[in-house]
Structures are given as C-alpha cells and as structure tokens.
Design an enzyme around this catalytic site. Structure first.
Site, PDB file in Angstrom:
ATOM      1  N   VAL A  40      21.175  34.429  11.412  1.00 55.44           N
ATOM      2  CA  VAL A  40      22.165  33.885  10.473  1.00 55.44           C
ATOM      3  C   VAL A  40      22.840  35.040   9.731  1.00 55.44           C
ATOM      4  O   VAL A  40      24.071  35.106   9.623  1.00 55.44           O
ATOM      5  CB  VAL A  40      21.496  32.912   9.472  1.00 55.44           C
ATOM      6  CG1 VAL A  40      22.523  32.407   8.467  1.00 55.44           C
ATOM      7  CG2 VAL A  40      20.859  31.751  10.213  1.00 55.44           C
ATOM      8  N   PRO A  60      13.362  43.603   5.315  1.00 54.47           N
ATOM      9  CA  PRO A  60      12.387  44.536   5.912  1.00 54.47           C
ATOM     10  C   PRO A  60      12.618  44.705   7.407  1.00 54.47           C
ATOM     11  O   PRO A  60      12.427  45.781   7.959  1.00 54.47           O
ATOM     12  CB  PRO A  60      11.035  43.871   5.634  1.00 54.47           C
ATOM     13  CG  PRO A  60      11.281  42.907   4.518  1.00 54.47           C
ATOM     14  CD  PRO A  60      12.708  42.472   4.634  1.00 54.47           C
ATOM     15  N   PRO A 188      40.702  33.231  38.395  1.00 55.20           N
ATOM     16  CA  PRO A 188      40.756  32.853  39.811  1.00 55.20           C
ATOM     17  C   PRO A 188      41.306  31.460  40.078  1.00 55.20           C
ATOM     18  O   PRO A 188      41.482  31.093  41.237  1.00 55.20           O
ATOM     19  CB  PRO A 188      39.297  32.932  40.243  1.00 55.20           C
ATOM     20  CG  PRO A 188      38.528  32.642  39.003  1.00 55.20           C
ATOM     21  CD  PRO A 188      39.327  33.250  37.879  1.00 55.20           C
ATOM     22  N   ASP A 211      52.732  33.450  39.612  1.00 55.05           N
ATOM     23  CA  ASP A 211      52.329  33.544  41.006  1.00 55.05           C
ATOM     24  C   ASP A 211      51.817  32.205  41.505  1.00 55.05           C
ATOM     25  O   ASP A 211      51.526  31.307  40.729  1.00 55.05           O
ATOM     26  CB  ASP A 211      51.200  34.573  41.145  1.00 55.05           C
ATOM     27  CG  ASP A 211      51.734  35.971  41.307  1.00 55.05           C
ATOM     28  OD1 ASP A 211      52.962  36.118  41.437  1.00 55.05           O
ATOM     29  OD2 ASP A 211      50.930  36.912  41.283  1.00 55.05           O
ATOM     30  N   LYS A 233      58.604  31.067  45.150  1.00 56.67           N
ATOM     31  CA  LYS A 233      59.833  30.473  45.671  1.00 56.67           C
ATOM     32  C   LYS A 233      60.989  31.459  45.722  1.00 56.67           C
ATOM     33  O   LYS A 233      62.073  31.108  46.168  1.00 56.67           O
ATOM     34  CB  LYS A 233      60.227  29.273  44.809  1.00 56.67           C
ATOM     35  CG  LYS A 233      59.282  28.102  44.992  1.00 56.67           C
ATOM     36  CD  LYS A 233      59.831  26.834  44.376  1.00 56.67           C
ATOM     37  CE  LYS A 233      58.811  25.718  44.467  1.00 56.67           C
ATOM     38  NZ  LYS A 233      58.596  25.071  43.176  1.00 56.67           N
ATOM     39  N   ASP A 266      42.944  39.300  37.841  1.00 55.90           N
ATOM     40  CA  ASP A 266      43.364  40.369  36.946  1.00 55.90           C
ATOM     41  C   ASP A 266      44.565  41.050  37.585  1.00 55.90           C
ATOM     42  O   ASP A 266      44.559  41.342  38.783  1.00 55.90           O
ATOM     43  CB  ASP A 266      42.216  41.370  36.776  1.00 55.90           C
ATOM     44  CG  ASP A 266      42.597  42.504  35.846  1.00 55.90           C
ATOM     45  OD1 ASP A 266      42.251  42.413  34.659  1.00 55.90           O
ATOM     46  OD2 ASP A 266      43.259  43.470  36.294  1.00 55.90           O
TER      47      ASP A 266
END
Ligand code: SAH
Length: 416
Positions: A40, A60, A188, A211, A233, A266
């Site tokens: 936490v 500690p 992907p 793409d 296209k 990528d």
C-alpha cells in the site's frame, strides 16, 4: 476533478453525508511522510513521488521496489512523532491499526493532513482513485468504496482515450497537440494489445493512415470527422506505394493536420516505419513515435509459446522470411542462424518457409527441430500448428496456412 459521494457510517450518522473537499496538492519539494513500507505504501509513494514530493518512508522493512528507489528517503525505523517534523502531508499505511492510529493522532495534533490507509474515515484526508490523460488529472472518491472509485476512474479514462468522451475538446480533439505525424504501432490485431499511447494518439487524430493489419475495431471507433486513408487501397506497386504514403503523410501534416500513421505490430519491426520518419524529417514535418506490441513476440505468446525459457533457450532472433536464402538482396546470415541454439522467429515467411527450412538443415540445424506455426495470431481465426523443421513446408501446404503467420523454430516450440 469530481467526486462521487455516498458515505458509509464508520464515523457515525452526524457525518454520514458530509463529502470530503477535493483539492489538488502541489507537493513539489515538500516533505511528505509515509509510515509503512508494504504494497500500500509502495503505491502511495509512486503517486507522491510523481508529484515531486520530498518523500520520507518510515518503516523497519520495505518492499524491494521501495528499497530500490533513489528518489525517496527511507528511514528504517519505527514511527516516532518527530518523523512528522516539517511534513506537509502524511500517509499512515502500516498493517498495524495501532500504529496507523498513532500516526493519524500525531498528525492531527500538528494540523498535518493525514491519510489513514486502513480506515478511510479515520484520517483527515482520503486518497482518490486517480488517472492522468492528455494533461487532465482525474480524481474519484466513492465514499469508501475503492473498487467503485477505481472502476469509475478507469471507465472515464478509457472513454477519453477512445474519444467516446470529448473531454472538453469542443474545438476538435486534442487541440493542444501540434500538427505533425505520429507513427503508431497497433499491435498484432487484438484490441487488448493496443497501447494506451496508441489510443490517445488516435483520439486526437484528424487523419489516420492505416495498414491492412491493424485492429479493425480501432478504425470503427474513429469519429466521422476523421479522414481515414486505407493504405491497402492506394494504387500501384509496393515501392511506389511507400512513396505515396510518405507524400500523403507530409501533405496532410503540412496542411496543419494531426496525422496518425497506424501500423500493425511495431512500426520499426519490418514496418518501414523508419523510412517514414526519415521522409518526414527531410520535409521538415514534426514526427513522433508510439511503439507497438510486435507480433514477433506477442503472436507466439498468444499461442502459449515463450521466446525464451530457462534451461531451453537463451536467445531469440527475429528475421524476415520474405526473401529466399541465396537471394542477392538477402541480408540474412543463414549459416550463422543455423548454428544458433535458441529460438528463430520468422515473419513474412509463409511463401519461403520450404526454402528456409532446407537452408537451415543444409547448414546443420537438426531436421527434428520443433517448429510452431501461428496463423492470424490474436484474431478469432487464430490457428496453431506444431511440426518439425523437416515437415514444416508440408504442414503449410496441407493446412493451407496463409499470411499473416509467425514461425517459431527451436526447442521452445515444443513447450506447452
Ligand atoms: N510490424 C509488424 C510486422 C510487419 S511484417 C510487427 O511488429 O508485428 C508482417 C508480418 O508480421 C506477417 O507476415 C506475419 O509474419 C507477422 N504478423 C503480423 N500480425 C500477425 C498476426 N496477427 N498473426 C500472425 N502473424 C502476424
């Protein structure tokens, strides 16, 4: 910021409906004391340090992550009142209710706002669920229901990222973003593998040049005012097409538009991304890059195949299989690849896999080397086939494997 309130009655009916006052604290170079060193505390420290606070952790024992932080001060001590000397803000986040109570009481006496992590209403401050996006800082409090505040925060952030919420950008999304080209990797094909950076760039795009292999759901989310140019296209052959892509990117950016060039995986892995960067730079167009999750690693992973595994593979090599071995333009050192012990990951190899397998075997790779073929990784049509190097070409023919597919060659292909 906004608050969703509706408190429980931890502190009695008198206060039940009093909401907290939400404020944004400027903590730069201000001492903030966090008592406790567990998970936490670690999470609170991350936010406080990001706000530039001079964070002092008193505990500690701390987590390894906290111990490794060089931007905070760790006092390996039990809490004592003097730790609050000079503090502007405090967080009691130990797993000991008595210690947390003592910290809170001492902070109260010194008029230092203090969060009590184990008992929201026990402190003089509460920590909202927060998120940042595009210069916005969002904080949500749900009356002591942290799961709800976190859920609302995440939903709002996701809606802003996707553009479902305009976020006050009435004069066009992301108007603070300058014109230019952002090269974005889209992963992907599965929407879960699109980064938040990619979504943010898309949310503020005015033109998207996409793409074929990008997640179609991303394109479906674009606003009607966004110009979508589908590169698949564009007319003419491959090389000419790249010139046309460069030209359209530059032309739209010079017309003052925020252009996103969206690519599968990528953009810098067999994506011709750097050619586009060079073209933009040469034209004086500002260009930035949002890396994507490459299919080279994620597609095998989606099929449960690791690129490396302890005791099995200590290296992996990613190569393009679009040219057959011996091709005059090939830059691949096949004898060297055949001599490696690890994993070969072949992209764009469906057509040439027979020639590739033959070359690897001629150069000494064992005929029984395991091979996995993953077609349409991450898509509903994903298929995984396992075979051996000697039989991979036959497998591709028998199974009618079509691009896009990734081949994993090496001992990891037999795992799982
Ligand atoms: N820039 C991309 C790769 C572009 S080359 C990336 O980083 O992922 C295109 C090749 O990537 C395809 O021929 C195929 O080998 C692989 N590929 C991309 N998406 C794929 C998918 N969903 N499933 C299988 N292979 C994929």
């Amino acid at each position: 910021m906004f608050a969703v309130t509706g408190f429980g009655d931890e502190n009695g009916p008198m206060e039940a409906d009093v909401p907290p006052y939400l404020a944004g604290l400027r903590l730069e170079r201000r001492r903030v004391v966090v008592v406790g060193g567990g998970p936490v505390a670690q999470r609170r420290v991350a936010g406080l340090a990001a706000a530039g606070a001079d964070v002092v952790v008193v505990a500690p024992i701390v987590t390894a992550t906290l111990e490794a932080r060089s931007d905070i001060t760790w006092l390996a001590e039990r809490f004592a009142p003097l730790h609050l000397d000079g503090a502007w803000y405090a967080v009691a986040a130990t797993d000991d209710a008595e210690v947390n109570a003592a910290v809170t009481a001492e902070a109260e006496a010194r008029r230092i706002f203090c969060v009590r992590a184990d008992l929201g209403r026990g402190g003089s401050a509460v920590t909202p669920a927060t998120g940042t996006i595009d210069g916005l800082c969002l904080g949500v409090l749900a009356g002591g229901d942290p799961a709800r505040s976190a859920a609302v925060r995440s939903e709002v952030i996701a809606a802003l990222e996707s553009g479902k919420l305009a976020g006050g950008r009435s004069t066009g999304p992301g108007t603070h973003r300058a014109a230019g080209v952002t090269l974005v990797g889209a992963g992907p094909g599965h929407p879960d593998l699109v980064t938040t950076g990619a979504r943010a760039a898309l949310a503020s795009a005015e033109v998207v040049v996409a793409d074929r292999l990008v997640p179609q759901s991303l394109l479906a989310e674009l606003g009607d005012d966004v110009e979508l140019i589908d590169v698949a296209k564009l007319p003419r052959g491959r090389a000419a097409r790249q010139e046309e892509i460069n030209a359209v990117l530059i032309e739209r950016a010079q017309a003052g538009k925020r252009v996103v060039r969206l690519k599968g995986g990528d953009g810098f892995v067999f994506g011709r991304g750097f050619e586009e960067v060079e073209a933009c730079v040469a034209a004086g167009v500002s260009v930035s890059v949002v890396p994507g999750v490459t299919s080279a690693l994620s597609v095998p992973a989606l099929a449960g195949i690791p690129a490396t595994h302890r005791g099995v593979a200590h290296e992996f090599t990613v190569l393009s299989g679009h040219l057959p071995p011996g091709h005059p333009e090939s830059l691949v050192n096949w004898p060297a690849l055949a001599g490696l012990n690890g994993t070969l990951i072949v992209l764009m190899g469906v057509e040439q896999i027979g020639a590739i397998a033959a070359e690897l075997m001629t150069r000494g790779k064992a005929a029984h080397t395991p091979v996995a073929v993953i077609e349409n990784g991450g898509l509903p049509t994903q298929r995984v086939r396992r075979t051996e190097l000697a039989h991979v070409a036959q497998c591709v023919t028998d199974e009618d494997i079509k691009p896009p597919a990734v081949f994993v060659i090496g001992p990891v292909a037999a795992l799982g």
